[in-house]
Design a protein around this motif. Structure first.
Motif, PDB file in Angstrom:
ATOM      1  N   GLY A 185     -67.237 -55.689  58.620  1.00 50.54           N
ATOM      2  CA  GLY A 185     -68.200 -56.255  59.163  1.00 50.54           C
ATOM      3  C   GLY A 185     -69.368 -56.338  58.589  1.00 50.54           C
ATOM      4  N   GLN A 186     -69.331 -56.229  57.083  1.00 48.56           N
ATOM      5  CA  GLN A 186     -70.641 -55.746  56.854  1.00 48.56           C
ATOM      6  C   GLN A 186     -71.393 -57.606  55.897  1.00 48.56           C
ATOM      7  OE1 GLN A 186     -72.433 -52.433  54.567  1.00 48.56           O
ATOM      8  NE2 GLN A 186     -70.284 -51.508  54.422  1.00 48.56           N
ATOM      9  N   TRP A 187     -70.541 -58.553  56.296  1.00 44.60           N
ATOM     10  CA  TRP A 187     -71.196 -59.175  55.774  1.00 44.60           C
ATOM     11  C   TRP A 187     -72.332 -59.829  55.619  1.00 44.60           C
ATOM     12  CZ3 TRP A 187     -66.408 -63.395  54.301  1.00 44.60           C
ATOM     13  CH2 TRP A 187     -66.571 -64.445  52.860  1.00 44.60           C
ATOM     14  N   ALA A 192     -65.011 -54.492  47.437  1.00 47.01           N
ATOM     15  CA  ALA A 192     -65.810 -55.695  48.684  1.00 47.01           C
ATOM     16  C   ALA A 192     -65.178 -55.980  49.465  1.00 47.01           C
ATOM     17  CB  ALA A 192     -65.685 -56.782  47.055  1.00 47.01           C
ATOM     18  N   GLU A 193     -63.717 -55.115  49.631  1.00 50.22           N
ATOM     19  CA  GLU A 193     -62.808 -55.707  51.004  1.00 50.22           C
ATOM     20  C   GLU A 193     -63.212 -55.007  51.992  1.00 50.22           C
ATOM     21  OE1 GLU A 193     -58.377 -55.705  49.795  1.00 50.22           O
ATOM     22  OE2 GLU A 193     -58.281 -56.052  52.535  1.00 50.22           O
ATOM     23  N   ARG A 194     -62.956 -53.719  51.384  1.00 45.73           N
ATOM     24  CA  ARG A 194     -63.597 -52.001  52.391  1.00 45.73           C
ATOM     25  C   ARG A 194     -64.881 -53.235  53.048  1.00 45.73           C
ATOM     26  NH1 ARG A 194     -62.359 -48.538  48.205  1.00 45.73           N
ATOM     27  NH2 ARG A 194     -64.442 -48.454  47.939  1.00 45.73           N
ATOM     28  N   TRP A 195     -65.468 -53.435  51.978  1.00 43.04           N
ATOM     29  CA  TRP A 195     -67.258 -54.124  52.794  1.00 43.04           C
ATOM     30  C   TRP A 195     -66.945 -54.910  53.682  1.00 43.04           C
ATOM     31  CZ3 TRP A 195     -70.314 -58.426  52.153  1.00 43.04           C
ATOM     32  CH2 TRP A 195     -71.144 -59.089  52.451  1.00 43.04           C
ATOM     33  N   LEU A 196     -65.563 -55.940  53.165  1.00 41.79           N
ATOM     34  CA  LEU A 196     -65.695 -57.322  54.304  1.00 41.79           C
ATOM     35  C   LEU A 196     -65.190 -56.663  56.013  1.00 41.79           C
ATOM     36  CD1 LEU A 196     -63.780 -60.476  53.191  1.00 41.79           C
ATOM     37  CD2 LEU A 196     -62.879 -58.857  54.612  1.00 41.79           C
ATOM     38  N   LEU A 242     -72.947 -56.226  45.273  1.00 39.99           N
ATOM     39  CA  LEU A 242     -71.532 -56.621  45.257  1.00 39.99           C
ATOM     40  C   LEU A 242     -71.339 -56.637  43.557  1.00 39.99           C
ATOM     41  CD1 LEU A 242     -69.520 -56.971  48.319  1.00 39.99           C
ATOM     42  CD2 LEU A 242     -68.944 -54.873  46.775  1.00 39.99           C
ATOM     43  N   LEU A 243     -72.701 -57.441  43.115  1.00 43.11           N
ATOM     44  CA  LEU A 243     -72.114 -57.823  41.121  1.00 43.11           C
ATOM     45  C   LEU A 243     -71.643 -56.245  40.759  1.00 43.11           C
ATOM     46  CD1 LEU A 243     -76.164 -58.426  41.048  1.00 43.11           C
ATOM     47  CD2 LEU A 243     -74.205 -59.706  42.064  1.00 43.11           C
TER      48      LEU A 243
END
Ligand code: GLV
Ligand code: GLV
Length: 334
Positions: free
Chosen positions: A129-131, A122-126, A139-140
């Protein structure tokens, strides 16, 4: 003559220097990786050594060390030592149990939660810039509370994890171990003994905390992974060699296991590219005991062990956590 002690790595100088009351110290100023030849050379010159799990010591490394009487391992696991060879040579070996139990159980639980709830992914995703692409099903992960926790290896650390799961998160806790805990201990830590196949089949989250040996080598292989739920999480905080990493990477890549959290690796400090390539895995660099207070306490215990093993100080002859005291006594008597 004052005994001479080699300290293989920078540890906590102020703790190690207590040894200077009794012995001449040969300290190491920088983190160093030794070849077997270099280890043999260092050990040849000393009466005792304070070492870490990166130093592998067997018959060849002690062959030219006639004065060596004590090796203090700063760590609980001691698969880096050939205990039989040390015992035969009359070398008293020790480790650092107990002082790291709760800290390592904390890390096991942290890794379990990070893995099941996809924290690092989730942190990598944030950060990527994917938010902006968020959806309700992004991200369930899997629940910890109320799920079934499996623990393979029920020593002190396993018991610490069981307590956290049962008392803190309302988990049903199952365990498998070579020997069963006494009923009162099972009740106190809130865990129920089952056979290995039942543990694999029923765990929603499986944590590995067993010592590494020939009998635990690749105990989690393709066959064991196939018995687990495809929705399950696997966490390894013991030793890398317990898991067949190729089989694990394959199971994670092909949806036969939901996620894994690894603090230990077969080829440490090298991590297999197959593992690095996966998103559904949390990787930490062997930090189980890595809190300020615990790392200091480990060095203190190792210093106390070494002092006593060299026949010095208040516990002379009786290190608080010797590994092979009986075998050394027997070797000396024969
Ligand atoms: C770390 O893995 C230790 O055995 O202390
Ligand atoms: C092993 O010694 C453990 O504490 O689990």
């Amino acid at each position: 003559r004052r005994p001479r002690v080699w300290v293989s790595q920078p540890l906590f100088d102020d703790v190690v220097e207590q040894l200077g009351q009794h012995v001449d110290l040969d300290m190491t100023g920088e983190v160093t990786r030794y070849t077997p030849q270099q280890l043999a050379e260092r050990l040849a010159e000393v009466d005792g050594a304070l070492i870490t799990l990166n130093e592998r010591i067997g018959a060849a490394e002690i062959a030219n060390a006639p004065q060596l009487r004590a090796i203090a391992n700063v760590g609980v696991g001691y698969n880096n030592l050939d205990v039989e060879a040390l015992s035969a040579a009359g070398i008293l070996a020790s480790n650092t149990p107990d002082v790291l139990t709760e800290t390592t159980a904390d890390l096991g639980f942290a890794l379990l939660m990070a893995t099941a709830r996809r924290i690092t992914e989730a942190e990598r995703w944030l950060r990527d810039g994917q938010w902006g692409q968020w959806s309700f099903q992004t991200l369930l992960g899997a629940d910890i509370h109320g799920s079934t926790l499996g623990i393979l290896g029920m020593g002190r650390i396993g018991q610490g994890i069981a307590r956290r799961g049962a008392l803190g998160f309302g988990m049903r806790v199952l365990y498998h171990n070579r020997s069963r805990l006494p009923d009162a201990t099972e009740a106190e830590v809130g865990a129920q003994y089952v056979d290995l196949d039942t543990l694999l089949a029923q765990a929603d989250h499986l944590v590995l905390v067993l010592p590494y040996s020939a009998s635990s080598h690749h105990i989690i292989d393709a066959g064991a992974l196939a018995k687990m739920k495809p929705t399950a999480t696997l966490v390894n905080i013991a030793r890398g060699g317990i898991v067949d990493e190729v089989a694990l990477a394959d199971a994670l890549a092909n949806g036969r296991l939901a996620a894994a959290g690894l603090d230990v690796f077969e080829g440490e400090p090298t991590v297999r590219p197959e593992l690095l390539a996966l998103n559904n895995i949390v990787l930490t660099p062997h930090i189980g005991s890595a809190s300020q207070a615990t790392r200091r306490a480990m060095v203190q215990l190792a210093v106390d062990n070494l002092t006593a093993a060299l026949g010095l100080g208040p516990n002379a002859g009786h290190p608080p956590s010797a590994i092979n005291a009986d075998a050394v006594a027997a070797a000396k008597a024969s």
